[in-house]
Structures are given as structure tokens and as C-alpha cells.
Design a protein around this motif. Structure first.
Motif, PDB file in Angstrom:
ATOM      1  N   ALA A 187       0.620  -1.300  -0.081  1.00 25.60           N
ATOM      2  CA  ALA A 187      -0.039  -0.092   0.007  1.00 25.60           C
ATOM      3  C   ALA A 187       0.849   1.255   0.012  1.00 25.60           C
ATOM      4  O   ALA A 187       0.854   2.329  -0.732  1.00 25.60           O
ATOM      5  N   LEU A 188       1.945   1.093   0.757  1.00 23.82           N
ATOM      6  CA  LEU A 188       3.007   2.390   0.682  1.00 23.82           C
ATOM      7  C   LEU A 188       3.515   2.357  -0.584  1.00 23.82           C
ATOM      8  O   LEU A 188       3.779   3.701  -1.111  1.00 23.82           O
ATOM      9  N   GLU A 189       4.159   1.437  -1.123  1.00 27.42           N
ATOM     10  CA  GLU A 189       4.649   1.283  -2.407  1.00 27.42           C
ATOM     11  C   GLU A 189       3.713   2.175  -3.532  1.00 27.42           C
ATOM     12  O   GLU A 189       4.306   2.743  -4.424  1.00 27.42           O
ATOM     13  N   ASP A 190       2.623   1.637  -3.526  1.00 24.06           N
ATOM     14  CA  ASP A 190       1.384   2.157  -4.440  1.00 24.06           C
ATOM     15  C   ASP A 190       1.061   3.585  -4.077  1.00 24.06           C
ATOM     16  O   ASP A 190       0.200   3.930  -5.061  1.00 24.06           O
ATOM     17  N   GLY A 191       1.534   4.127  -3.017  1.00 23.06           N
ATOM     18  CA  GLY A 191       0.889   5.602  -2.853  1.00 23.06           C
ATOM     19  C   GLY A 191      -0.242   5.720  -2.200  1.00 23.06           C
ATOM     20  O   GLY A 191      -0.879   6.737  -2.280  1.00 23.06           O
ATOM     21  N   GLN A 192      -0.905   4.386  -1.666  1.00 24.22           N
ATOM     22  CA  GLN A 192      -2.276   4.623  -1.202  1.00 24.22           C
ATOM     23  C   GLN A 192      -2.238   5.035   0.280  1.00 24.22           C
ATOM     24  O   GLN A 192      -3.447   5.299   0.668  1.00 24.22           O
ATOM     25  N   VAL A 193      -1.039   5.019   0.922  1.00 23.99           N
ATOM     26  CA  VAL A 193      -1.109   5.607   2.106  1.00 23.99           C
ATOM     27  C   VAL A 193      -0.002   6.361   2.338  1.00 23.99           C
ATOM     28  O   VAL A 193       0.927   6.362   1.662  1.00 23.99           O
ATOM     29  N   SER A 194       0.010   7.291   3.616  1.00 30.04           N
ATOM     30  CA  SER A 194       1.115   8.121   3.768  1.00 30.04           C
ATOM     31  C   SER A 194       2.221   7.180   4.873  1.00 30.04           C
ATOM     32  O   SER A 194       3.249   7.817   5.012  1.00 30.04           O
ATOM     33  N   ILE A 195       1.435   6.534   5.732  1.00 34.19           N
ATOM     34  CA  ILE A 195       2.236   5.735   6.821  1.00 34.19           C
ATOM     35  C   ILE A 195       1.781   4.263   6.800  1.00 34.19           C
ATOM     36  O   ILE A 195       0.627   4.088   6.591  1.00 34.19           O
ATOM     37  N   ALA A 196       2.970   3.640   7.032  1.00 35.98           N
ATOM     38  CA  ALA A 196       2.352   2.127   6.927  1.00 35.98           C
ATOM     39  C   ALA A 196       3.300   1.336   8.037  1.00 35.98           C
ATOM     40  O   ALA A 196       4.237   1.788   8.326  1.00 35.98           O
ATOM     41  N   VAL A 197       2.382   0.245   8.694  1.00 30.38           N
ATOM     42  CA  VAL A 197       3.164  -0.195   9.440  1.00 30.38           C
ATOM     43  C   VAL A 197       3.735  -1.527   8.872  1.00 30.38           C
ATOM     44  O   VAL A 197       3.254  -2.167   8.026  1.00 30.38           O
ATOM     45  N   VAL A 198       5.036  -1.428   8.887  1.00 35.27           N
ATOM     46  CA  VAL A 198       5.832  -2.711   8.241  1.00 35.27           C
ATOM     47  C   VAL A 198       6.902  -3.362   9.241  1.00 35.27           C
ATOM     48  O   VAL A 198       6.993  -2.900  10.485  1.00 35.27           O
ATOM     49  N   ARG A 199       7.170  -4.594   8.889  1.00 30.20           N
ATOM     50  CA  ARG A 199       8.104  -5.554   9.399  1.00 30.20           C
ATOM     51  C   ARG A 199       9.388  -5.642   8.745  1.00 30.20           C
ATOM     52  O   ARG A 199       9.163  -5.952   7.432  1.00 30.20           O
ATOM     53  N   VAL A 236       7.391   5.777   6.092  1.00 30.77           N
ATOM     54  CA  VAL A 236       6.826   6.905   5.310  1.00 30.77           C
ATOM     55  C   VAL A 236       7.441   6.702   3.986  1.00 30.77           C
ATOM     56  O   VAL A 236       8.664   6.133   3.642  1.00 30.77           O
ATOM     57  N   PRO A 237       6.939   7.450   2.896  1.00 29.05           N
ATOM     58  CA  PRO A 237       7.522   7.437   1.500  1.00 29.05           C
ATOM     59  C   PRO A 237       8.861   8.349   1.286  1.00 29.05           C
ATOM     60  O   PRO A 237       8.712   9.263   2.361  1.00 29.05           O
ATOM     61  N   THR A 238       9.597   8.062   0.474  1.00 27.97           N
ATOM     62  CA  THR A 238      10.868   8.894   0.520  1.00 27.97           C
ATOM     63  C   THR A 238      10.435  10.304   0.178  1.00 27.97           C
ATOM     64  O   THR A 238      11.369  11.344   0.424  1.00 27.97           O
ATOM     65  N   ARG A 239       9.491  10.385  -0.772  1.00 31.16           N
ATOM     66  CA  ARG A 239       9.102  11.704  -1.264  1.00 31.16           C
ATOM     67  C   ARG A 239       8.538  12.719  -0.071  1.00 31.16           C
ATOM     68  O   ARG A 239       8.146  13.887  -0.426  1.00 31.16           O
ATOM     69  N   MET A 240       8.015  12.183   1.069  1.00 32.83           N
ATOM     70  CA  MET A 240       7.577  13.034   2.256  1.00 32.83           C
ATOM     71  C   MET A 240       8.393  14.155   2.640  1.00 32.83           C
ATOM     72  O   MET A 240       9.600  13.846   2.802  1.00 32.83           O
ATOM     73  N   LEU A 241       8.236  15.239   2.660  1.00 34.64           N
ATOM     74  CA  LEU A 241       8.826  16.379   2.869  1.00 34.64           C
ATOM     75  C   LEU A 241       9.520  16.170   4.236  1.00 34.64           C
ATOM     76  O   LEU A 241       8.895  15.610   5.198  1.00 34.64           O
ATOM     77  N   ASN A 242      10.721  16.943   4.305  1.00 34.92           N
ATOM     78  CA  ASN A 242      11.644  16.641   5.563  1.00 34.92           C
ATOM     79  C   ASN A 242      10.626  17.200   7.014  1.00 34.92           C
ATOM     80  O   ASN A 242      10.761  16.481   8.005  1.00 34.92           O
ATOM     81  N   ILE A 257      10.084  -0.406  -1.238  1.00 35.96           N
ATOM     82  CA  ILE A 257      11.261  -0.211  -2.165  1.00 35.96           C
ATOM     83  C   ILE A 257      11.345   1.294  -1.787  1.00 35.96           C
ATOM     84  O   ILE A 257      12.597   1.833  -1.922  1.00 35.96           O
ATOM     85  N   ASN A 258      10.158   2.025  -1.527  1.00 35.97           N
ATOM     86  CA  ASN A 258      10.238   3.509  -1.299  1.00 35.97           C
ATOM     87  C   ASN A 258      10.069   3.888   0.072  1.00 35.97           C
ATOM     88  O   ASN A 258       9.692   5.263   0.290  1.00 35.97           O
ATOM     89  N   GLY A 259      10.262   3.029   1.082  1.00 33.93           N
ATOM     90  CA  GLY A 259       9.908   3.420   2.499  1.00 33.93           C
ATOM     91  C   GLY A 259      11.106   3.709   3.263  1.00 33.93           C
ATOM     92  O   GLY A 259      12.061   3.334   2.862  1.00 33.93           O
ATOM     93  N   GLN A 260      11.022   4.819   4.158  1.00 34.04           N
ATOM     94  CA  GLN A 260      12.213   5.030   5.026  1.00 34.04           C
ATOM     95  C   GLN A 260      11.446   5.140   6.425  1.00 34.04           C
ATOM     96  O   GLN A 260      10.171   5.113   6.633  1.00 34.04           O
ATOM     97  N   SER A 261      12.191   4.907   7.418  1.00 35.12           N
ATOM     98  CA  SER A 261      11.847   4.654   8.920  1.00 35.12           C
ATOM     99  C   SER A 261      11.509   6.076   9.447  1.00 35.12           C
ATOM    100  O   SER A 261      12.068   7.036   9.396  1.00 35.12           O
TER     101      SER A 261
END
Length: 434
Positions: A65-77, A245-251, A84-88
Motif C-alpha cells: 500500500a505504501l509502494e503504490d501511494g495508497q497511504v502516507s504511513i504504513a506499519v511494516v516489519r 513513510v515514502p521517501t518523497r515525504m517532505l522533511n 522499496i520507497n519506504g523510510q523509517s
């Protein structure tokens, strides 16, 4: 820049409610309960922010869901298909992957599990937990297919160990209250002894081979105090649950979210004990999977920044490209203007050439020159209308008038010559007749 600052400040203080979409994690799992507590606390602290939860069937779907841009925040393990586009953003909890053995078990290493049966507690992430065991077994060249798994409700775990239907129990949970503590208690009750935790001295090498796992030191008595389980400090591996969160999220946005979560940890703990495990990611961590978001790293290194500090950063980030773009536009406009000027000069020069050619032209050539003259005049008039009020158009007007007069004069000369020739021809015919 001051005007831009005023506009941004106005937008900041009077903007409408923002909506952030967040995954809930597997239904019925610990993550789902934590998300519910987090949303209620976050919305109370930030009335302008509304969280919209998105249900997903499993952790893999949460990452997707995060990779496809459906959400701004995802719970991942960390060990389950990290996006692939996620950062902690933050680490929600760190779960140890533990193999719990009954008292006096002859098994001293993971390699000895080959050909044996391991019990796995039923739950929303039972398949993911079994996969974590597969990774460890593969390090010891043990084919996962040779280790049988039986998925049992928690009430039957102790009985399966006592009846020797399983030689060990795979439990994944935090150091503290959780699945491992409950498993140790169930095995201890069923066997009337002190369970053991299978140590993993190769934990650092395993973590390097499988970046989704990380090495961890398990202290004595981490899962039971009396008698202590484990009975000494041991090494192991763990998986981490994170907000990604996606890498494109503003700092600025990522930093503000991390700050909000870390500062409201106490309030979250009042709603769910799972919040006790929340921690900030290590800014120096070099793990290629789910690296820390730059905005979170900046917040952790410099602390709270004022609105003006954040504004200055974005003004530099936006202003420099805009200035370069403005310079590029100016250069292109200059080239375009120069080309138009060159075309205007060519038209004026051609009009002057028409004026020079007209006195020598015969009737057919003059007709061709007149057609070209009309075409040039039409182009010049169109250009004058487009550039109305801009520049000096006198040279064009003079050139047109000069060419027109030259053509008209030549037409007069040719007409007079034709009339004389006609008169002479008529006189000759009359004389011949006489």
C-alpha cells in the motif's frame, strides 16, 4: 522572500484539516490495537490532522500500500517485503525471534532442528514468524522443509511439548510482556521445569546476510525472573515493526510526525502497553532496508526547529531552482527575440532589394516583384500588430513606402512605354495604309 514567508505562515496557521492515511496491520494483531490508540492520541494532540485507517490483510499488503501511494504511513516489519520507497519514521517495537526448549532438551543449536517438529502459536503473523525461522535455518544449511511446523492455539502449546509432539516452540515477541514470556510460562507449567532459550552466537553474521533481521543481546532473566529464563546472557536476532513513510515525504512533515509520536509516548502507554517499545531509529544505522528518513534524522540531530528555520530551508530549496529557471527563460527569450529581430531585418532588407530591382524589371518581373511585395507587406503588418506599442517601427514603414514607390514608378514607366509603342504602331499602320 518576505511575501512568500507571509503566505506560507498564513497557510500554516489557517490551513484546513490535513488527512493522513495509515495502514492498520493484520486484523486482530497487536499492530491494529496500537494503531487505534495512536490515532486517538494523535488527533487529540493535533486537531488539524485527521488519520484515515486503511485495513490490510497482512504485513506484505501494508508494504504494498505504501509502494503504490495508497497511504502516507504504513506499519511494516523489517523482514517482510519492506517497501522499496519506504523510510523509517519510528521503531514501534523490536521482537526477538526465539526458540523455546523444554527443560533438559538435547538441542543446542539450530542445526539440530533438522528432522524435528517445532510448534508455532496461531496468530495473525504466524506465517511471517515461520518465515523468520526459515531464514535462520538457511544460514545453517538446514532446508526449511526438513523442519516440520505445527500451528497450535496458545492453550495447546504446553501440552504439545509435554506429549513430545514438538521439540521446541517458535515465539516472536519483545523483551518483556509478550508472546515469548507467555510461551515460557506455558512450557514451564506443562513440564514443571525451567525452559531454555536457544542461543545464537552467529547473530551478527546472520544479520549481515539477512538485513531484515538484526542482532540483539538478550539479558539473563529477560523472559522470566525466577528461575531466570534465560539463565545467562545470550545472543539472538530480532525483527522490528516500524512506521514507514515514502521517501518523497517532505522533511518538515516527517520530522514533525516523529516528534509528535516520540513526545506523546507517555500518553500512548496509558492506552496500550505496546507503546513502551517505541524508540527513535538510529541516525547512524547503515542498514539498506528502511533507512531513517532525512527529516527524522534532522530532528534527532538538531531537535525542534522553529517555523522560520524550516521556512528558510524550503526557501533555499525552492528559490535556487526558480532563479536558475528564470535565468534559463531569460536566455531562451533573448534567443527568441533575436531571431524575430533578425527576421524583421531580413524583411526590411528584402523590401530595399525590391526597390532596387523594380527600375530594371520588365512587365513579367515587375508582376512577380509586386506579388512578393504584397506578401512582405502582409507579414510586416501582422508583426506590427503583434508588437503594437513596442520598439521603433519607422524603418519598416520607410522600407515599405520606398519599395511601393519604386514599383509604382516602374509601372508608370512601363505603361508610358507601352502607350508610346502602341501609338507608334498605330501611326505605322496608318502610314502604310496611305
Amino acid at each position: 522572500m518576505l511575501a512568500v514567508g507571509v503566505v506560507l505562515a498564513t497557510f500554516y496557521f489557517h490551513s484546513p484539516h490535513a488527512t493522513l492515511r495509515i495502514t492498520t496491520g493484520p486484523a486482530g494483531g497487536a499492530a491494529e490495537r496500537f494503531i487505534a490508540a495512536f490515532v486517538s492520541t494523535a488527533e487529540a494532540e493535533h486537531p488539524r490532522i485527521r488519520f484515515e485507517t486503511v485495513s490490510v490483510p497482512n504485513l506484505k499488503a501494508s508494504s504494498k500500500a505504501l509502494e503504490d501511494g495508497q497511504v502516507s504511513i504504513a506499519v511494516v516489519r523489517s523482514d517482510v517485503a519492506p517497501p522499496i520507497n519506504g523510510q523509517s519514521l519510528v521503531i514501534l517495537r523490536r521482537d526477538v525471534v526465539a526458540v523455546v526448549l523444554p527443560p533438559g532438551s538435547p538441542i543446542k543449536s539450530f542445526g539440530q532442528l533438522a528432522g524435528k517438529t517445532v510448534a508455532v502459536p496461531l496468530g495473525p503473523v504466524q506465517a511471517e514468524n515461520a518465515h523468520a525461522l526459515d531464514l535462520i535455518l538457511s544460514y545453517f544449511n538446514v532446508s526449511p522443509e526438513t523442519v516440520k511446523r505445527v500451528f497450535l492455539p496458545f492453550s495447546e502449546i504446553g501440552l504439545a511439548i509435554r506429549e513430545k509432539r514438538a521439540v521446541a516452540v517458535l515465539a516472536v515477541g519483545p523483551i518483556g510482556p509478550g508472546q515469548i514470556v507467555e510461551t515460557v510460562a506455558a512450557v514451564a507449567k506443562a513440564t514443571k521445569g525451567t525452559p531454555e532459550i536457544l542461543g545464537l552466537d552467529e547473530n551478527e553474521a546472520i544479520a549481515k546476510r539477512f538485513p531484515g533481521l538484526e542482532d540483539i543481546d538478550i539479558p539473563k532473566g529477560a523472559f522470566k525472573g525466577r528461575p531466570a529464563t534465560p539463565d545467562d546472557d545470550i545472543k539472538g536476532v530480532a525483527v522490528t515493526y516500524r512506521f514507514a513513510v515514502p521517501t518523497r515525504m517532505l522533511n518538515a512533515v516527517a520530522g514533525a510526525l516523529a516528534r509528535s509520536i516520540l513526545k506523546t509516548k507517555g500518553k500512548l502507554m496509558a492506552l496500550t502497553p505496546l507503546a513502551a517499545e517505541i524508540e527513535a531509529p538510529d541516525p547512524d544505522e547503515k542498514n539498506p532496508i528502511l533507512p531513517i528518513h532525512p527529516g527524522v534524522a534532522a530532528y534527532l540531530s538538531s531537535g525542534d526547529q522553529s517555523f522560520l528555520d524550516e521556512l528558510q530551508t524550503y526557501l533555499y530549496a525552492i528559490g535556487i531552482p526558480l532563479s536558475l529557471l528564470g535565468s534559463l527563460i531569460a536566455v531562451l527569450w533573448g534567443l527568441f527575440t533575436n531571431r524575430r529581430l533578425a527576421k524583421d531585418q531580413e524583411r526590411v532588407f528584402r523590401l530595399l532589394m525590391l526597390a532596387d530591382e523594380a527600375p530594371k524589371a520588365n512587365a513579367d518581373e515587375l508582376a512577380s516583384l509586386e506579388r512578393e511585395f504584397r506578401s512582405s507587406v502582409s507579414a510586416c503588418v501582422s508583426n506590427l500588430l503583434e508588437d503594437s506599442g513596442k520598439g521603433d517601427h519607422a524603418p519598416v514603414s520607410l522600407a515599405i513606402e520606398h519599395a511601393r514607390r519604386a514599383i509604382e514608378n516602374r509601372k508608370t514607366v512601363l505603361a508610358e512605354a507601352a502607350a508610346r509603342a502602341h501609338a507608334d504602331e498605330k501611326a505605322a499602320i496608318s502610314a502604310a495604309a496611305d
